[in-house]
Design an enzyme around this catalytic site. Structure first.
Site, PDB file in Angstrom:
ATOM      1  N   SER A 199       0.827  -1.204   0.000  1.00 12.64           N
ATOM      2  CA  SER A 199       0.000   0.000   0.000  1.00 12.64           C
ATOM      3  C   SER A 199       0.870   1.265   0.000  1.00 12.64           C
ATOM      4  O   SER A 199       1.735   1.423  -0.860  1.00 12.64           O
ATOM      5  CB  SER A 199      -0.961  -0.032   1.189  1.00 12.64           C
ATOM      6  OG  SER A 199      -1.938   0.978   1.087  1.00 12.64           O
TER       7      SER A 199
ATOM      8  N   ASP B 144      -8.200  -5.171  -6.611  1.00 12.59           N
ATOM      9  CA  ASP B 144      -8.008  -3.919  -5.886  1.00 12.59           C
ATOM     10  C   ASP B 144      -8.215  -2.760  -6.846  1.00 12.59           C
ATOM     11  O   ASP B 144      -7.528  -2.653  -7.861  1.00 12.59           O
ATOM     12  CB  ASP B 144      -6.586  -3.877  -5.311  1.00 12.59           C
ATOM     13  CG  ASP B 144      -6.249  -2.548  -4.667  1.00 12.59           C
ATOM     14  OD1 ASP B 144      -7.181  -1.824  -4.254  1.00 12.59           O
ATOM     15  OD2 ASP B 144      -5.048  -2.232  -4.560  1.00 12.59           O
TER      16      ASP B 144
ATOM     17  N   HIS C 192      -6.752  -5.475  -1.923  1.00 11.55           N
ATOM     18  CA  HIS C 192      -5.677  -4.520  -1.696  1.00 11.55           C
ATOM     19  C   HIS C 192      -4.510  -5.113  -0.917  1.00 11.55           C
ATOM     20  O   HIS C 192      -3.348  -4.852  -1.233  1.00 11.55           O
ATOM     21  CB  HIS C 192      -6.245  -3.307  -0.952  1.00 11.55           C
ATOM     22  CG  HIS C 192      -5.266  -2.199  -0.773  1.00 11.55           C
ATOM     23  ND1 HIS C 192      -4.681  -1.550  -1.839  1.00 11.55           N
ATOM     24  CD2 HIS C 192      -4.755  -1.613   0.344  1.00 11.55           C
ATOM     25  CE1 HIS C 192      -3.866  -0.608  -1.396  1.00 11.55           C
ATOM     26  NE2 HIS C 192      -3.883  -0.638  -0.078  1.00 11.55           N
TER      27      HIS C 192
END
Length: 505
Positions: free
Chosen positions: A202, A426, A482
């Protein structure tokens, strides 16, 4: 319960020796230097604690867990907290990974319990008492030594000793991460020769390349200890502020969330730019409004799962450049009960229990958390935020690096192995934007697009690039969101194991 650490042994160089003729000034200088080194070790070595038992886990831990603080900065005004798990396979030879959770400002405890660490919170049998911990079958700690670091300052159990020390930004925070790694290795010399990788996912798509760059530069400058860095690992990485946001519309179209007609209209009217839009371009604005209506109720972190009030809830529209996406919202994550079985339709529901566990006094005592340094453990610290669209938002952290593409380019000229993986469902940091900047590196293809398999089933698709001493492996994780290991733990464990062993995915 933890095992007490003995005081540092008296260095041999401080013992009296029968050696002739040393000038007093030289002796005094040497003694001062040795005492300084001893004091340096004393400062942070005494905060290392081997944890053998944890509340909520039955019996003794079946692996080595160490926690501690390391002081950083000129006056050690920044105190970063870490969890270290020794590899369950061969800690003397397995890779050493510094894992940096994203956010910025999200606790590494989430990575430990929900992604690649050895624990998970038992949810279904929770009865309102202290939550229980269970072991995970596909923890990356089975094949690697991993340091999970609460960073930047203010994240998780990390804290500052002065109000000013809480203020930070991308570049300064990653300099402290490098300083942390140096001090940690000095106090753990047995791991200095292990292959070193910097990893994260991330928002750590920003911090990991910066830390890796600091390590390479430190080695080139001869800064001790020299680190045996081999490369870095990134999952669904945030790489470029504009590129990530602009990729949402074409990726949503590829996923079947937008019609061909709407997508083609927006592509023409917005000239392929869905972020920096001319306020007088009414046709483009109208198309984007319709796109927002289509995506407003989509869980962008995993488009196949329901959108729930949770710690991942974003208040900005889906095309926002604001990467400050995590907000703790005190909501009941559980939805309706479908008799006779409880049905969890919100993946983040166990975070309620993680919050309860991490804030339990006996847990914090077991982890050796310093009393009075934290009012409350939070999954994500919301003051560590920066917003391009809300410059007046109170923040102690400035996201001052908008793109790390140049760093990735520099690594192509180094002895460096890189693994980039993306959950292909994602929509927040789409795999298509990652593939685009990887292609822009202009590195020759060693192995073209092909499926990779786990248990005879397609686990995703992969490509390998490289030249000289540089190699980049890119992999999609089919059906993952994600945080890919959270959604597909078996597949991601197979991926990282094969990659560490330099085998084909």
């Amino acid at each position: 319960m933890k095992t007490a650490q003995p005081s540092p042994p008296r260095p041999l160089c401080l013992r009296r020796r029968r050696k002739p003729v040393m000038l007093f000034s030289q002796s005094k200088l040497l003694l001062t230097l040795l005492l300084t080194i001893l004091d340096f070790f004393h400062t942070f070595c005494l905060s290392q604690n081997v944890i053998e038992y944890l509340p909520g886990f039955p019996g003794k831990l079946p692996f080595k867990l160490e926690t501690g603080y390391i002081g950083l900065g000129e006056m050690e005004e920044v105190q970063l907290f870490y969890y270290f798990f020794a590899s369950e396979r061969n800690p003397e030879e397995d890779p050493l990974v510094l894992w940096l959770t994203g956010g910025p400002g999200c606790s590494s405890l989430y990575g430990i319990t929900s992604e690649i660490g050895p624990f998970t919170i038992e949810f279904l049998n929770s009865n309102g008492s202290l939550p229980s911990l269970m072991l995970k079958e596909h923890a990356w700690t089975k094949v690697a030594n991993i340091i999970f670091l609460d960073q930047p300052v203010g994240t998780g159990f990390s804290y500052a000793t002065t109000p000013e020390a809480f203020y930070s930004n991308d570049t300064y925070a990653t300099e402290l991460n490098y300083e942390f790694l140096r001090k940690w290795l000095i106090s753990h010399p047995k791991y200095i020769n292990n292959p070193l990788y910097i990893g994260g996912d991330s928002y750590s798509g920003i911090t990991v390349p910066l830390v890796a760059n600091n390590v390479y530069r430190g080695n080139e400058a001869g800064i001790k200890p020299l680190m045996n860095i081999k490369g870095y690992v990134l999952g669904n990485p945030y790489t470029d502020a504009f590129g990530e946001a602009n990729a949402v519309v074409p990726c949503a179209h590829r996923m079947g969330l937008l019609s061909d007609r709407l997508y083609n209209s927006a592509k023409v009217n917005c000239h392929g730019n869905y972020v920096n839009v001319d306020p007088e371009n009414i046709l483009c604005l109208n198309d984007l409004e319709r796109i927002n209506q289509c995506l407003d109720k989509i869980n962008t972190f995993m488009i196949l799962e329901p959108l729930c009030d949770s710690v991942w809830r974003a208040k900005e529209d889906v095309l926002s450049l604001d990467i400050s996406f995590s907000e703790e919202i005190p909501t009941n994550f559980l939805q309706s009960i479908v008799a006779p079985v409880k049905k969890i339709i919100c993946r983040n529901a166990p975070l309620v229990l993680l919050h309860t566990w991490a804030n339990n006094k006996s847990v914090q005592q077991a982890l050796d958390i310093r009393e009075g340094t934290k009012e409350e453990w939070e999954r994500c610290n919301n003051t560590i935020k920066s917003s391009a669209r809300a410059p007046d938002r109170p923040t102690t952290y400035v996201a001052n690096v908008k793109s790390v593409f140049g760093y990735h380019q520099d690594f192509t000229h180094k002895n460096c192995r890189t693994l980039i993986y993306s959950g292909d469902h994602d929509l927040f940091f789409p795999h298509t934007s990652t593939e685009k900047w990887i292609e822009s590196l202009k590195v020759p293809i060693l192995s073209d697009w092909r499926p990779w398999f786990v248990q005879g089933q397609i686990a995703g698709y992969t490509m390998t690039y490289g030249h000289g001493d540089y190699e980049l492996t890119y992999a999609t994780v089919k059906g993952a969101g994600h945080t890919a290991p959270e959604f597909k733990p078996e597949e991601c464990f197979a991926m990282i194991t094969r990659w560490f062993e330099k085998s084909s995915l």
